[in-house]
Write an enzyme that holds these catalytic residues in place. Structure first.
Site, PDB file in Angstrom:
ATOM      1  CG  LEU A   1     -35.689 -29.602   8.446  1.00  0.00           C
ATOM      2  CD1 LEU A   1     -36.080 -30.424   7.223  1.00  0.00           C
ATOM      3  CD2 LEU A   1     -34.247 -29.142   8.334  1.00  0.00           C
ATOM      4  CB  SER A   2     -40.194 -24.995  11.604  1.00  0.00           C
ATOM      5  OG  SER A   2     -41.018 -26.141  11.492  1.00  0.00           O
TER       6      SER A   2
ATOM      7  CE  LYS B   1     -48.124 -31.253  16.085  1.00  0.00           C
ATOM      8  NZ  LYS B   1     -48.253 -32.120  14.883  1.00  0.00           N
TER       9      LYS B   1
ATOM     10  CG  ASN C   1     -50.100 -27.675  12.909  1.00  0.00           C
ATOM     11  OD1 ASN C   1     -51.203 -27.203  12.616  1.00  0.00           O
ATOM     12  ND2 ASN C   1     -49.178 -27.931  12.001  1.00  0.00           N
TER      13      ASN C   1
ATOM     14  CG  ASP D   1     -49.681 -31.294  11.304  1.00  0.00           C
ATOM     15  OD1 ASP D   1     -48.722 -30.848  10.642  1.00  0.00           O
ATOM     16  OD2 ASP D   1     -49.624 -31.480  12.525  1.00  0.00           O
TER      17      ASP D   1
ATOM     18  CB  SER E   1     -52.820 -44.399  17.832  1.00  0.00           C
ATOM     19  OG  SER E   1     -51.949 -44.833  18.869  1.00  0.00           O
TER      20      SER E   1
ATOM     21  CB  ALA F   1     -48.560 -37.866  12.382  1.00  0.00           C
TER      22      ALA F   1
ATOM     23  CG  PHE G   1     -46.882 -38.446   9.091  1.00  0.00           C
ATOM     24  CD1 PHE G   1     -47.519 -37.233   8.919  1.00  0.00           C
ATOM     25  CD2 PHE G   1     -47.613 -39.605   8.881  1.00  0.00           C
ATOM     26  CE1 PHE G   1     -48.858 -37.165   8.555  1.00  0.00           C
ATOM     27  CE2 PHE G   1     -48.946 -39.568   8.515  1.00  0.00           C
ATOM     28  CZ  PHE G   1     -49.567 -38.335   8.353  1.00  0.00           C
TER      29      PHE G   1
ATOM     30  CE1 TYR H   1     -37.605 -32.751   9.554  1.00  0.00           C
ATOM     31  CE2 TYR H   1     -39.895 -33.193  10.130  1.00  0.00           C
ATOM     32  CZ  TYR H   1     -38.699 -32.555  10.383  1.00  0.00           C
ATOM     33  OH  TYR H   1     -38.588 -31.737  11.483  1.00  0.00           O
TER      34      TYR H   1
END
Length: 261
Positions: free
Chosen positions: A22-23, A71, A92, A103, A124, A127, A202, A204
């Protein structure tokens, strides 16, 4: 809508298999509202393309977001990484070849709003890493629960190597203020573990996951993945341009366009 011209700034997100992202919607809407002549694109790169194109993209663009699985790999292409992102070991957000972790910045503000820091984190990955450091920096021990115990132990050892307290747990024998899910939906979190004050997810898509639905039924308040996504995006805009739009306005835009459910 701005006409793309010589002065248009290029920004975007770099990742793999990111058709869901969605960025671009969030940032292009925001740039229009802020009167910024910029365009934000998605760069979906497999590992071969990442190695060949990343340096060129960073030379051309004003800024970028970075998502799975790059990342950590992106760091070697940068001129500088800010203190927090370096400590976490993941970037990020990039502005002109300098790396940040929004984040983490978003989660710090969200945790401050909840008023709770005693947490158990399921998963782990990246996020989990970001929220672990946001919690640990407040002086609280981080508790990690992962079905693959060795992965949880690896994250715990990394956190401890930075001078913070962390522990792998294999059950939910005590109640925590926050239950954070950093795994896909539906999560593997046992039903009896979904107890406490705040549930954080986390994921969405969907906005209300199976985990959050159960948490609500158990009387918990929740923070959904859309809130985290939008908050970190707005933190990135502050880094790029020193200003941002209203968070609720962005969320309402995404719902109005039926981009989330």
């Amino acid at each position: 809508m701005f006409e793309i011209n010589y002065s248009t700034k290029l920004l975007g997100i770099i990742g793999k298999n990111i058709s869901y992202t969605l960025s671009p919607a969030i940032h292009n809407y925001s740039f229009q509202k802020l009167g910024i002549n910029a365009v934000y694109l998605a760069f979906d790169l497999d590992e071969t393309k990442f190695e060949r194109l990343t340096s060129s993209l960073l030379e051309l663009g004003k800024g970028f977001n970075v998502t799975i699985p790059y990342k950590e790999k992106i760091i070697k292409y940068l001129d500088k990484v800010d203190f927090t992102a370096e400590k976490i070991g993941a970037v990020n957000t990039i502005k002109e070849k300098e790396g940040y972790n929004t984040d983490y910045l978003a989660l710090k503000t969200i945790l401050n709003e909840t008023g709770y820091y005693d947490s158990i984190i399921f998963g782990s990955g990246g996020a989990a890493k970001a929220i672990s450091f946001a919690i640990a920096e407040e002086g609280f021990k981080v508790y990690i629960y992962d079905r693959k115990k060795e992965k949880g132990e690896k994250l715990v050892e990394y956190i401890k190597s930075k001078g913070y307290k962390a522990k792998v747990v294999e059950n939910c024998s005590i109640e925590y203020g926050i239950i954070a899910n950093a795994t896909p939906d539906p999560s593997f979190i046992p039903e009896h573990c979904i107890k406490g004050n705040i549930a954080i997810d986390f994921v969405y898509t969907p906005v209300i996951t199976t985990f959050l639905d159960k948490a609500r039924k158990n009387g918990m308040k929740d923070v959904n993945g859309l809130k985290i996504l939008v908050r970190q995006a707005l933190e990135a805009q502050k880094i790029w341009f020193g200003k941002t739009v209203n968070e609720d306005e962005v969320v309402n835009f995404l719902y109005a366009r039926k981009l989330v459910r």
